[in-house]
Design an enzyme around this catalytic site. Structure first.
Site, PDB file in Angstrom:
ATOM      1  N   SER A  62       0.876  -1.182   0.000  1.00  0.00           N
ATOM      2  CA  SER A  62       0.000   0.000   0.000  1.00  0.00           C
ATOM      3  C   SER A  62       0.899   1.213   0.000  1.00  0.00           C
ATOM      4  CB  SER A  62      -0.840  -0.007   1.277  1.00  0.00           C
ATOM      5  OG  SER A  62      -1.394   1.276   1.520  1.00  0.00           O
ATOM      6  N   TYR A  78      -2.669  -1.048  10.518  1.00  0.00           N
ATOM      7  CA  TYR A  78      -2.600  -1.266   9.067  1.00  0.00           C
ATOM      8  C   TYR A  78      -1.275  -0.736   8.503  1.00  0.00           C
ATOM      9  CZ  TYR A  78      -4.075  -1.129   4.152  1.00  0.00           C
ATOM     10  OH  TYR A  78      -4.157  -1.316   2.797  1.00  0.00           O
TER      11      TYR A  78
END
Ligand code: BGC
Length: 266
Positions: free
Chosen positions: A151, A164
């Site tokens: 990401s 995350y």
């Protein structure tokens, strides 16, 4: 149509929706056989497999929780039983459990690290073992390819999403360290770092016009990403067209990592 992955066998984890689903379609269109992993819900994965089979591809759905070693073993066994081996493994399963830091529970910390980071570790480990067991095939210049779905948050800090961001930062160094370790065997390990892609995981960020406008201030290229953007990147990274690309994260983010806040002199 050019089929850069013809004759190759791929596994995509977390492929029953979102980016994983888009990647599975793209790999199939590029000629690969695709095993579609799902965790909780078999039906969407089976539908996706049927859709790929319906357009002349080869796919089947295989359930496993990527954070569970026994289930990961069983998933790889199922693919090898069916198609003999694997050439391309996309470690994609990922989730968010967002909370303000002081309210982030240990359970939600663990859930995200277990799926996003430990899941990719187990998946990549089984992939490398399988590539080594089977040896070189004449379908690719590499012994095998692993692609870790990361990401932009492997580099962009993200308040309210500490678990995350930590998992994605971990993926970056796991991917690079592994790439260094197995490159001599001609195994290519790379990552893809998507920005904001239109999927269920971030629906809150794009499904109302005011939210989308706010999101677009973070994206110099002026549009949200689509799963096809990631699918095309995955096909390229899995194919011999990227044969000299080893241990790299490919950012597919419309410029989100270009610090757009500085575009107007800081
Ligand atoms: C997250 C999305 C987010 C995007 C950009 C992704 O990794 O899963 O929720 O929209 O990063 O911030």
């Amino acid at each position: 149509m050019h089929k850069p992955l013809a004759g190759q066998i791929a596994l995509v984890t977390g492929a029953s929706s979102g980016i994983g689903e888009g990647v599975a379609h793209a790999l199939a269109d590029a000629g690969a056989h695709v095993a579609i992993n799902y965790h909780a819900h078999a039906e969407p994965a089976e539908k996706l497999a049927a859709a790929i089979n319906g357009k002349g591809g080869e796919a089947f759905a295989v359930g496993a929780d990527v954070a569970d070693e026994t289930q990961v073993d069983a998933m790889f066994d199922a693919v090898v039983r069916r198609w003999g081996t694997l050439d391309i493994v996309i470690a994609n399963s990922g989730l968010q459990q967002d909370a303000k830091f002081t309210e982030l529970t240990l359970a939600d910390w663990r859930k995200v690290i277990d799926t996003n980071l430990t899941g990719q570790f187990l998946t990549a480990q089984r992939a490398v073992r399988e590539f080594e067991r089977r040896g070189m095939r004449d379908v690719s210049k590499a012994l095998g390819k692993v692609i870790c779905m990361s990401s932009v948050h492997e580099v962009i800090p993200w308040a309210g999403h500490v678990n995350y961001a930590a998992s994605k930062g971990g993926i970056q160094m796991m991917m690079k360290s592994l790439a260094q370790e197995v490159a001599p065997q001609r195994i290519r390990v790379n990552g893809i770092a998507p920005g904001a892609i239109r999927t269920p995981i971030n629906r809150d960020a794009w499904d109302r016009p005011d939210q989308l406008d706010k999101l677009l201030t973070l994206i110099p290229y002026g549009r949200i990403g689509e799963v096809e953007d990631i699918g095309r990147a995955a096909v390229w990274l899995a194919s011999d067209d990227s044969d000299y690309v080893v241990g790299t994260t490919l950012f597919v983010d419309g410029g989100m990592t270009l610090y757009p806040g500085f575009a107007d002199n800081g």
